[in-house]
Design an enzyme around this catalytic site. Structure first.
Site, mmCIF file in Angstrom:
data_model
loop_
_atom_site.group_PDB
_atom_site.id
_atom_site.type_symbol
_atom_site.label_atom_id
_atom_site.label_comp_id
_atom_site.label_asym_id
_atom_site.label_seq_id
_atom_site.Cartn_x
_atom_site.Cartn_y
_atom_site.Cartn_z
ATOM 1 N N GLU A 17 1.754 -0.607 -4.996
ATOM 2 C CA GLU A 17 0.824 0.445 -5.384
ATOM 3 C C GLU A 17 1.622 1.742 -5.450
ATOM 4 O O GLU A 17 2.030 2.288 -4.423
ATOM 5 C CB GLU A 17 -0.308 0.591 -4.363
ATOM 6 C CG GLU A 17 -1.332 1.606 -4.825
ATOM 7 C CD GLU A 17 -2.075 2.328 -3.705
ATOM 8 O OE1 GLU A 17 -3.166 2.840 -3.975
ATOM 9 O OE2 GLU A 17 -1.547 2.414 -2.577
ATOM 10 N N ASP B 239 0.833 -1.200 0.000
ATOM 11 C CA ASP B 239 0.000 0.000 0.000
ATOM 12 C C ASP B 239 0.877 1.263 0.000
ATOM 13 O O ASP B 239 1.839 1.357 0.754
ATOM 14 C CB ASP B 239 -0.875 -0.024 1.260
ATOM 15 C CG ASP B 239 -1.921 1.058 1.276
ATOM 16 O OD1 ASP B 239 -2.721 1.110 0.328
ATOM 17 O OD2 ASP B 239 -1.949 1.861 2.235
HETATM 18 C C1 BGC Z 1 -5.440 2.235 -0.498
HETATM 19 C C2 BGC Z 1 -6.584 3.066 -0.032
HETATM 20 C C3 BGC Z 1 -6.236 3.639 1.321
HETATM 21 C C4 BGC Z 1 -4.892 4.372 1.298
HETATM 22 C C5 BGC Z 1 -4.366 4.624 2.661
HETATM 23 C C6 BGC Z 1 -4.378 3.270 -0.618
HETATM 24 O O1 BGC Z 1 -3.882 3.715 -1.676
HETATM 25 O O2 BGC Z 1 -5.664 1.554 -1.686
HETATM 26 O O3 BGC Z 1 -7.773 2.351 -0.013
HETATM 27 O O4 BGC Z 1 -7.225 4.543 1.703
HETATM 28 O O5 BGC Z 1 -3.927 3.643 0.634
HETATM 29 O O6 BGC Z 1 -3.896 3.447 3.227
#
Ligand code: BGC
Ligand code: MG
Length: 558
Positions: A272, A213
């Site tokens: 991500e 994340d």
């Molecule tokens: C996740 C989100 C989340 C954020 C904070 C991201 O990019 O996919 O759903 O709100 O990280 O953890």
């Protein structure tokens, strides 16, 4: 399984990974919240869909301020969602079905209820407890002004002031997301050690990999300079940004790669990373760093041949330089579902069908977000009272938030909650119109979105050209996007609204359409918003009598 490239290439180079938003997939105990046993009970559905792996959104103990992205215990499971034993059983069953399991890791921040943060609040400034987070004194008289002007992704400032244990107004702590999500300090050795231990905890339990994340957020400029309008957006990264995509993050991932490499069986990291430049994305995928990253180029591209071609070409070129396979994504739990982005209604659905065939024909891996295989639209009509997303709550509704793409799956029956669980409850209400979109309804309908996904995924496994490998872009003209993959495969997408002639010379003699997203005829035309897969010769190793989706391309193959 890889269909091209080296026979022993790792599985993830061309895996299709199905994203399961646990709280909205299947509820086993009737509390209206999907859970791990619910996911387990529906694994046969996932297997039948024809994907290679699942990625589970966070299931850890959490106050659920940000739907589990606020973690209090990285080695546990929230009682609402199940137990660690349930995860073990899920992994065992998934493996028995030939599915790998990825879980979500949230290293940028913990929950404010995490034992570390509680200890930090109880300890004085400059203590080792505070050093695991990012605490600073305020500016101005009495330190009343936040340390800098950074803004939270969910609206408002990125700093919250604490009250010191002696009752006086105290330091401020950084949170790039909600105040209940304090950012960790990734220059702190304890933070490094803790996450390495968490990785081992789950790898030891047989997890096949992690989705990381906010992987581009961990490193912050130690000087903490103001954004001062230079980087007015808190969104995708810009080079030199004080807290997004800084070069120091790469050290973290080099360390993690050494850990994953020490385990047998091709463990996987997928990052991500929101960056504008695919060249910056590629840096995360150097051979000693992460294996793959979500490549959001296609997701961010508006419907249209030029924008989509550019997104595809740029990603492929940048990633090829580091030897990493691209991944392709159309939707996830953070963005408006693509049926709706592409115009909604019949048009949006028709375009989403074409996009599915594009997604699954591109080289590399692909992600399918639960419900996209049913053609679910964004639910835009949710009452304010049921919305839970901090992006909505913290902006007092100025941002609609992400609840509309998180509405529970419709499985069967004619009324909500459509087989989601054993009770009438579902944590977000489903629209009555979803009666026409249930798995049950679509499974037996040759023209449904579900059938299209199943057919495409089946062919993707069979056709030697698909999966890992190269593509050659073909000149196809205005509104048309076409590419060849070897051996013997062309994907042609008409992104215009009007029918288009299949360009002369695009296809060799004997090419046949094996799958199309809408009915096509013999006239050599492709209707508007339609994608077609053609094969010939060596490429035609698929089913010689394919079951086309809907009443279609047989006219061409007859
Ligand atoms: C996740 C989100 C989340 C954020 C904070 C991201 O990019 O996919 O759903 O709100 O990280 O953890
Ligand atoms: Mg439940």
């Amino acid at each position: 399984m890889t269909r091209s490239g080296a026979a022993n290439a790792p599985w993830w180079r061309d895996a299709v990974i199905y994203q399961i938003y646990v709280r909205s997939f299947a509820d086993s105990d009737g509390d209206g919240v999907g859970d791990v046993p619910g996911v387990r009970s529906r694994l046969p559905y996932v297997r039948e869909l024809g994907v290679d792996a699942i990625w589970l959104n966070p299931f850890y103990p959490s106050p659920q301020v940000d739907a589990g992205y606020d973690v209090t215990d990285y080695r546990g499971v929230d009682p609402i969602l199940g137990s660690v034993d349930d995860v073990d059983e899920l992994v065992r069953d998934a493996h028995a079905l030939g599915l790998r399991v990825l879980i979500d890791l949230v290293p940028n921040h913990t929950s404010s209820e995490h034992a570390w943060f509680r200890a930090a609040l109880a300890a004085p400034p400059d203590s080792p407890e505070r050093a695991r987070y990012i605490f600073r004194s305020g500016r101005g008289p009495g330190g009343d002004t936040p340390p800098n002007d950074w803004v939270s992704n969910f609206g408002g400032r990125a700093w919250t002031r604490v009250t010191e244990p002696d009752g006086t107004p105290g330091q401020w702590y950084l949170h790039l997301f909600a105040p209940e999500q304090p950012d960790l300090n990734w220059t702190n050795d304890e933070v490094w050690a803790e996450f390495e231990s968490i990785l081992r905890f789950w790898f030891d339990r047989g997890i096949d990999g992690f989705r990381i994340d906010v992987a581009h957020g961990l490193a912050k400029d130690p000087e903490m300079p103001d954004l001062a309008g230079d980087y007015a957006v808190s969104g995708p990264a810009i080079e030199g940004h004080p807290h997004w995509d800084r070069d120091e993050v790469h050290d973290v991932y080099r360390g993690w790669r050494r850990i994953s490499d020490s385990y047998p069986g091709d463990r996987l990291f997928v990052a991500e990373v929101w960056v504008q430049d695919p060249e910056r994305l590629a840096l995360y995928l150097r051979p000693d760093e992460l294996h793959t990253a979500f490549n959001f180029g296609l997701l961010l591209a508006p419907w249209g041949a030029d924008a989509m071609r550019t997104a595809i070409d740029r990603s492929i070129a940048a990633l090829a330089r580091v030897g990493a396979p691209p991944t392709w994504v159309l939707s996830n739990h953070d963005v408006v579902r693509h049926v709706t982005r592409y115009g909604g209604g019949e048009l949006g659905t028709r375009r989403a069908r074409a996009a599915a065939l594009l997604l699954l024909a591109l080289p590399g891996g692909a992600y399918v977000y639960q419900g996209e295989e049913l053609g679910l639209p964004e639910v835009t009509e949710l009452p304010d009272a049921v919305r839970r997303d901090p992006a909505f709550l913290r902006t007092r509704g100025a941002e609609p938030g992400r609840d509309g793409c998180r509405v529970p799956m419709p499985w069967s029956g004619l009324r909500p909650p459509f087989g989601f669980g054993p009770s009438d409850e579902s944590w977000l209400p489903q629209p009555q119109e979803w009666a026409g979109l249930t798995v049950e309804r679509q499974a037996s309908d040759a023209a449904s979105m579900l059938t299209l996904y199943r057919d495409a995924l089946l062919l993707r496994r069979k056709l030697p050209a698909l999966g890992d490998g190269q593509l050659a872009g073909l000149e196809a003209g205005h509104d048309l996007l076409a590419f060849r993959r070897d051996p013997g495969f062309v994907c042609l997408v008409n992104l215009g609204d009007a029918p288009a002639q299949v360009p002369q010379g695009l296809l060799p003699e004997g090419a046949v359409a094996v799958l199309a997203s809408a009915p096509i005829d013999r006239g050599g035309q492709v209707p508007g918003a339609t994608a077609v897969w053609y094969v010939w010769g060596e490429g035609d190793r698929g089913d010689s009598n394919p079951r086309p989706s809907g009443p279609q391309p047989d006219a061409l193959t007859n």
